[in-house]
Scaffold this active site. Structure first.
Site, PDB file in Angstrom:
ATOM      1  N   HIS A  30       0.875  -1.155   0.043  1.00 36.69           N
ATOM      2  CA  HIS A  30      -0.249  -0.227  -0.182  1.00 36.69           C
ATOM      3  C   HIS A  30       0.887   1.182  -0.005  1.00 36.69           C
ATOM      4  O   HIS A  30       0.665   2.162  -0.746  1.00 36.69           O
ATOM      5  CB  HIS A  30      -0.930  -0.010   1.240  1.00 36.69           C
ATOM      6  CG  HIS A  30      -2.027  -1.106   1.389  1.00 36.69           C
ATOM      7  ND1 HIS A  30      -1.831  -1.914   2.418  1.00 36.69           N
ATOM      8  CD2 HIS A  30      -2.965  -1.258   0.542  1.00 36.69           C
ATOM      9  CE1 HIS A  30      -3.105  -2.503   2.459  1.00 36.69           C
ATOM     10  NE2 HIS A  30      -3.579  -2.358   1.138  1.00 36.69           N
ATOM     11  N   LYS A  34     -17.497  -6.812   6.609  1.00 34.78           N
ATOM     12  CA  LYS A  34     -16.080  -7.320   6.979  1.00 34.78           C
ATOM     13  C   LYS A  34     -15.934  -7.183   8.489  1.00 34.78           C
ATOM     14  O   LYS A  34     -16.556  -6.372   9.139  1.00 34.78           O
ATOM     15  CB  LYS A  34     -15.240  -6.416   6.068  1.00 34.78           C
ATOM     16  CG  LYS A  34     -15.162  -6.860   4.955  1.00 34.78           C
ATOM     17  CD  LYS A  34     -13.903  -6.323   4.216  1.00 34.78           C
ATOM     18  CE  LYS A  34     -13.676  -6.756   2.583  1.00 34.78           C
ATOM     19  NZ  LYS A  34     -12.603  -5.917   2.046  1.00 34.78           N
ATOM     20  N   ARG A  84      -2.177  -6.157  -8.572  1.00 31.43           N
ATOM     21  CA  ARG A  84      -1.167  -7.235  -8.288  1.00 31.43           C
ATOM     22  C   ARG A  84      -0.884  -8.137  -9.266  1.00 31.43           C
ATOM     23  O   ARG A  84      -0.004  -8.609 -10.000  1.00 31.43           O
ATOM     24  CB  ARG A  84      -1.329  -7.815  -6.922  1.00 31.43           C
ATOM     25  CG  ARG A  84      -0.872  -6.666  -5.919  1.00 31.43           C
ATOM     26  CD  ARG A  84      -1.355  -7.308  -4.424  1.00 31.43           C
ATOM     27  NE  ARG A  84      -2.766  -7.255  -4.654  1.00 31.43           N
ATOM     28  CZ  ARG A  84      -3.724  -7.270  -3.508  1.00 31.43           C
ATOM     29  NH1 ARG A  84      -3.321  -7.643  -2.347  1.00 31.43           N
ATOM     30  NH2 ARG A  84      -4.968  -7.024  -3.525  1.00 31.43           N
ATOM     31  N   SER A 137      -2.769  -7.572   3.019  1.00 28.19           N
ATOM     32  CA  SER A 137      -2.974  -7.635   4.284  1.00 28.19           C
ATOM     33  C   SER A 137      -3.279  -9.107   4.873  1.00 28.19           C
ATOM     34  O   SER A 137      -3.003  -9.475   6.045  1.00 28.19           O
ATOM     35  CB  SER A 137      -4.290  -6.739   4.557  1.00 28.19           C
ATOM     36  OG  SER A 137      -4.055  -5.351   4.190  1.00 28.19           O
TER      37      SER A 137
HETATM   38  P1  ADP Z   1      -9.774  -3.783  -0.489  1.00 27.74           P
HETATM   39  O1  ADP Z   1     -10.570  -4.307   0.618  1.00 27.74           O
HETATM   40  O2  ADP Z   1     -10.455  -2.447  -1.190  1.00 27.74           O
HETATM   41  O3  ADP Z   1      -9.244  -4.641  -1.595  1.00 27.74           O
HETATM   42  P2  ADP Z   1      -7.058  -3.489   0.427  1.00 27.74           P
HETATM   43  O4  ADP Z   1      -6.546  -2.594   1.536  1.00 27.74           O
HETATM   44  O5  ADP Z   1      -6.879  -4.969   0.424  1.00 27.74           O
HETATM   45  O6  ADP Z   1      -8.697  -2.980   0.573  1.00 27.74           O
HETATM   46  O7  ADP Z   1      -6.395  -2.950  -0.871  1.00 27.74           O
HETATM   47  C1  ADP Z   1      -6.463  -1.322  -1.395  1.00 27.74           C
HETATM   48  C2  ADP Z   1      -5.962  -1.269  -2.604  1.00 27.74           C
HETATM   49  O8  ADP Z   1      -4.613  -1.630  -2.708  1.00 27.74           O
HETATM   50  C3  ADP Z   1      -6.467  -2.274  -3.618  1.00 27.74           C
HETATM   51  O9  ADP Z   1      -6.816  -1.736  -4.867  1.00 27.74           O
HETATM   52  C4  ADP Z   1      -5.595  -3.240  -3.852  1.00 27.74           C
HETATM   53  O10 ADP Z   1      -5.444  -4.002  -4.978  1.00 27.74           O
HETATM   54  C5  ADP Z   1      -4.310  -2.409  -3.615  1.00 27.74           C
HETATM   55  N1  ADP Z   1      -3.108  -3.217  -3.042  1.00 27.74           N
HETATM   56  C6  ADP Z   1      -2.975  -4.020  -2.117  1.00 27.74           C
HETATM   57  N2  ADP Z   1      -2.021  -4.722  -1.754  1.00 27.74           N
HETATM   58  C7  ADP Z   1      -0.989  -3.923  -2.796  1.00 27.74           C
HETATM   59  C8  ADP Z   1       0.229  -4.572  -3.229  1.00 27.74           C
HETATM   60  N3  ADP Z   1       1.012  -5.210  -2.473  1.00 27.74           N
HETATM   61  N4  ADP Z   1       0.737  -3.728  -4.351  1.00 27.74           N
HETATM   62  C9  ADP Z   1      -0.251  -2.878  -5.035  1.00 27.74           C
HETATM   63  N5  ADP Z   1      -1.406  -2.781  -4.955  1.00 27.74           N
HETATM   64  C10 ADP Z   1      -1.912  -3.348  -3.490  1.00 27.74           C
END
Ligand code: ADP
Length: 173
Positions: free
Chosen positions: A20, A44, A93, A131
């Protein structure tokens, strides 16, 4: 007159990872203001409370003056409009992200045609990182120091450390 470009980066951030943070730093090169916005999703059950996540993100981005941290519920495009944001940042990703993200971007476009979704592809070293992966490793006692900021690593580990059995109190005679 120059127009300040504001972007919203919505997500769960449960917890924030280096993946992130990489997206946030790169978005700072493109936009004047980035609002990292935690979506409060009643469907969630996050590991961290909203306040914990807000604090973790604030701490992790304290060196980035363009970043604000906030939370919202409801439609992301409504939140973006309220803050005059023309851009939604999302990270990609793998192909597995793509289908859902594309559907979300198209849906948002029908709701708010003036708002663009900007996809930033993951940096190679974070392409596996989510996460959920962080929580899964910590649950089984693995090190997550290379995946999340130090204070987040401590907080995650604490969540999975069994509390010492509480001492039975002396019977009241
Ligand atoms: P959500 O529940 O909206 O997917 P996340 O916190 O998991 O929330 O992710 C928020 C955003 O960050 C999403 O667009 C996700 O694809 C992106 N993201 C999460 N981890 C990575 C990573 N390692 N590299 C690039 N983008 C990421």
């Amino acid at each position: 007159m120059t127009t300040r470009l504001t972007a919203v980066y919505p997500g769960s951030f449960d917890p924030i990872t280096y993946g992130h943070l990489d997206i946030i730093k790169r978005a700072c090169q493109l936009c004047d203001r980035i609002i990292v916005a935690i979506l409060v999703n009643p469907n969630k059950s996050p590991l961290f409370s909203l306040d914990e996540r807000l604090e973790q993100i604030r701490h992790a981005t304290r060196h980035l003056p363009a970043v604000q941290v906030d939370s919202f519920s409801g439609l992301t495009v409504n939140y973006a409009r309220m803050h005059n944001a023309r851009i939604l940042i999302r990270g990609l990703r793998a192909i597995s992200d793509f289908e859902m993200e594309l559907q979300m971007a198209h849906t948002n476009k029908t709701l708010a045609p003036e708002i663009e979704t900007l996809f930033l592809t993951t940096s190679n070293e974070y392409s596996f990182l989510s996460s959920s992966v962080v929580k899964e490793i910590a649950r089984f006692g693995g090190s997550i120091d290379h995946l999340v900021p130090p204070e987040v690593a401590i907080a995650v580990s604490q969540k999975f450390t069994p509390h010492p059995a509480s001492c039975p109190s002396s019977p009241v005679l």
